[in-house]
Design a protein around this motif. Sequence first.
Motif, short mmCIF file in Angstrom:
data_model
loop_
_atom_site.label_atom_id
_atom_site.label_comp_id
_atom_site.label_asym_id
_atom_site.label_seq_id
_atom_site.Cartn_x
_atom_site.Cartn_y
_atom_site.Cartn_z
N HIS A 148 0.82 -1.23 0.00
CA HIS A 148 0.00 0.00 0.00
C HIS A 148 0.85 1.27 0.00
N THR A 149 2.15 1.13 0.31
CA THR A 149 3.01 2.32 0.36
C THR A 149 3.63 2.65 -1.00
N ILE A 150 3.46 1.73 -1.95
CA ILE A 150 4.15 1.86 -3.23
C ILE A 150 3.67 3.08 -4.01
N ARG A 151 2.38 3.28 -4.01
CA ARG A 151 1.80 4.38 -4.78
C ARG A 151 0.67 4.96 -3.95
N PRO A 152 1.03 5.73 -2.92
CA PRO A 152 0.03 6.13 -1.93
C PRO A 152 -1.16 6.90 -2.52
N GLU A 153 -0.93 7.56 -3.67
CA GLU A 153 -2.02 8.36 -4.24
C GLU A 153 -3.06 7.48 -4.93
N ARG A 154 -2.74 6.21 -5.14
CA ARG A 154 -3.68 5.32 -5.85
C ARG A 154 -4.44 4.47 -4.84
N TYR A 155 -5.68 4.84 -4.55
CA TYR A 155 -6.45 4.11 -3.55
C TYR A 155 -6.86 2.74 -4.09
N THR A 156 -6.68 1.71 -3.26
CA THR A 156 -7.04 0.34 -3.67
C THR A 156 -7.61 -0.41 -2.47
N ILE A 157 -7.91 -1.67 -2.69
CA ILE A 157 -8.43 -2.53 -1.62
C ILE A 157 -7.43 -2.64 -0.47
N LEU A 158 -6.17 -2.31 -0.71
CA LEU A 158 -5.17 -2.40 0.35
C LEU A 158 -5.37 -1.32 1.41
N GLY A 159 -6.14 -0.29 1.09
CA GLY A 159 -6.44 0.76 2.06
C GLY A 159 -5.19 1.27 2.75
N THR A 160 -5.21 1.23 4.08
CA THR A 160 -4.03 1.72 4.83
C THR A 160 -3.04 0.60 5.12
N GLY A 161 -3.26 -0.55 4.50
CA GLY A 161 -2.25 -1.61 4.58
C GLY A 161 -2.69 -2.83 5.36
N LEU A 162 -1.98 -3.92 5.11
CA LEU A 162 -2.26 -5.19 5.79
C LEU A 162 -1.32 -5.33 6.99
N THR A 163 -1.85 -5.88 8.06
CA THR A 163 -0.98 -6.21 9.19
C THR A 163 -0.24 -7.50 8.82
N PRO A 164 0.91 -7.80 9.46
CA PRO A 164 1.64 -9.03 9.12
C PRO A 164 0.78 -10.28 9.28
N ASP A 165 -0.07 -10.33 10.31
CA ASP A 165 -0.88 -11.55 10.47
C ASP A 165 -1.96 -11.65 9.39
N ALA A 166 -2.53 -10.50 8.99
CA ALA A 166 -3.53 -10.52 7.91
C ALA A 166 -2.87 -10.95 6.60
N ALA A 167 -1.64 -10.49 6.39
CA ALA A 167 -0.91 -10.87 5.17
C ALA A 167 -0.70 -12.38 5.12
N GLU A 168 -0.38 -12.94 6.27
CA GLU A 168 -0.14 -14.39 6.30
C GLU A 168 -1.43 -15.16 6.02
N ILE A 169 -2.55 -14.65 6.55
CA ILE A 169 -3.83 -15.34 6.31
C ILE A 169 -4.16 -15.36 4.82
N VAL A 170 -4.07 -14.19 4.17
CA VAL A 170 -4.44 -14.14 2.75
C VAL A 170 -3.49 -15.02 1.91
N ALA A 171 -2.20 -15.00 2.24
CA ALA A 171 -1.25 -15.78 1.45
C ALA A 171 -1.47 -17.29 1.64
N ARG A 172 -1.84 -17.68 2.87
CA ARG A 172 -2.07 -19.12 3.11
C ARG A 172 -3.41 -19.58 2.53
N LYS A 173 -4.46 -18.78 2.76
CA LYS A 173 -5.79 -19.19 2.27
C LYS A 173 -5.80 -19.37 0.75
N THR A 174 -5.04 -18.52 0.06
CA THR A 174 -5.03 -18.60 -1.40
C THR A 174 -3.98 -19.60 -1.90
N LYS A 175 -3.30 -20.24 -0.94
CA LYS A 175 -2.27 -21.25 -1.24
C LYS A 175 -1.06 -20.67 -1.99
N VAL A 176 -0.90 -19.35 -1.91
CA VAL A 176 0.30 -18.75 -2.51
C VAL A 176 1.53 -19.17 -1.71
#
Length: 357
Positions: free
Chosen positions: A327-355
Amino acid sequence: MDVTHDMNGQKKWMQLPRNVVIGNGVINEVRDVCTDLKLIDNALVVTGKSTKGIAGEIVQDSLQDAGQNVELVISESASMKEVERIRKHAIESGTRYFLGVGSGKTIDVAKLAATELEVPFISVPTAASHDGIVSSRASIKDGRTTTSIQANAPMAVIADTEIIANAPYRLLAAGCGDIISNCTAVLDWQLASRLQNVQFSEYAAALASMTAQILIDSADSIKPELESSVRMVVKALVSSGVAMSIAGSSRPASGSEHMFSHALDRVADEPALHGEQCGVGTILMMYLHGGDWKRISDALKLIGAPTTAKELGIEDKYILEALVLSHTIRPERYTILGTGLTPDAAEIVARKTKVIS
Ligand SMILES: NC(=O)C1=CN([C@@H]2O[C@H](COP(=O)(O)OP(=O)(O)OC[C@H]3O[C@@H](n4cnc5c(N)ncnc54)[C@H](O)[C@@H]3O)[C@@H](O)[C@H]2O)C=CC1
Ligand SMILES: O=C(CO)COP(=O)(O)O
Ligand SMILES: [Zn+2]
């Protein structure tokens, strides 16, 4: 500039390629295309080390046979220093127009140097690895940071399906990932339009989305060494480029999934191809949007594009780091990332999607 708007959004200026030539052996039509565009002398062919022998010299010879003065220069790293080197070379040799013959980095350097010198540019891709082959943007790296710079759109795109079909299949599969990423890019754009009233184009969004949907529906027919597959992918890349030109920004083809790919470029020791990373990013961001991420993953698998960290050749820890950084890459471009993912939320999305597993 692709599209300009006045304060009321009334004025538009869309810049599109004039000639798009796709097919078997069309590399031999370079000189006809140049003649059609009144580009009759002092060409600079910018090509890569390995793509010189595949297409660069064919282009040079064919223009020389037509009586043109043609210089050829090798360029592979897309940095400002390299753009400056090519620009100086062009000034010294009296270049009147550029041809970028090769992959993404070569094309970006030629595109930006041509824009700076205000001379025409023709794109001759030897691989269909992303939509930069037709877009009016150039991605330039400074260390690990990539900046997307506005440039002039190519006057013509000449995509020889035989040459592209003979390129490593990994590059074509990456191009598919870049097209499929339009799915989440458009969702992000719609979200930003609702939440922040950002400028939104229904036409650009519809074209970008439709292009991705057609490719997903045809995923099982994208195969190595098939010119029909190459034709389908190149046409989709052209469509995505046109959508960006209509929008006047990369919004229809670049959202949170691209921010994830740009973040990976920053943190990973050895990043994968742009389109490969965007494809995996689309799975992750579609999950965050609450959409059908499995459909994205299944389409990429059918095509033979990576869907996991392992297939990207990137360690799990970098995937998580990039997710938190995105979310910090292009702060002016609003996306679903909003104000960013917490480390635990990042782990959940990466595991649930089997990435990551
Ligand atoms: N201008 C724009 O809008 C965009 C630009 N980019 C930029 O493009 C660059 C990545 O471009 P890519 O094409 O993915 O990678 P790349 O430019 O690094 O090329 C990958 C490899 O493919 C090889 N290759 C190309 N055609 C070949 C052929 N016919 N046979 C054998 N090898 C061949 C090249 O020699 C190179 O080693 C990055 O710098 C990225 O930031 C990415 C997306 C959009
Ligand atoms: O890669 C692109 C579209 O596919 C261009 O997007 P960026 O604006 O993120 O460089
Ligand atoms: Zn892209």
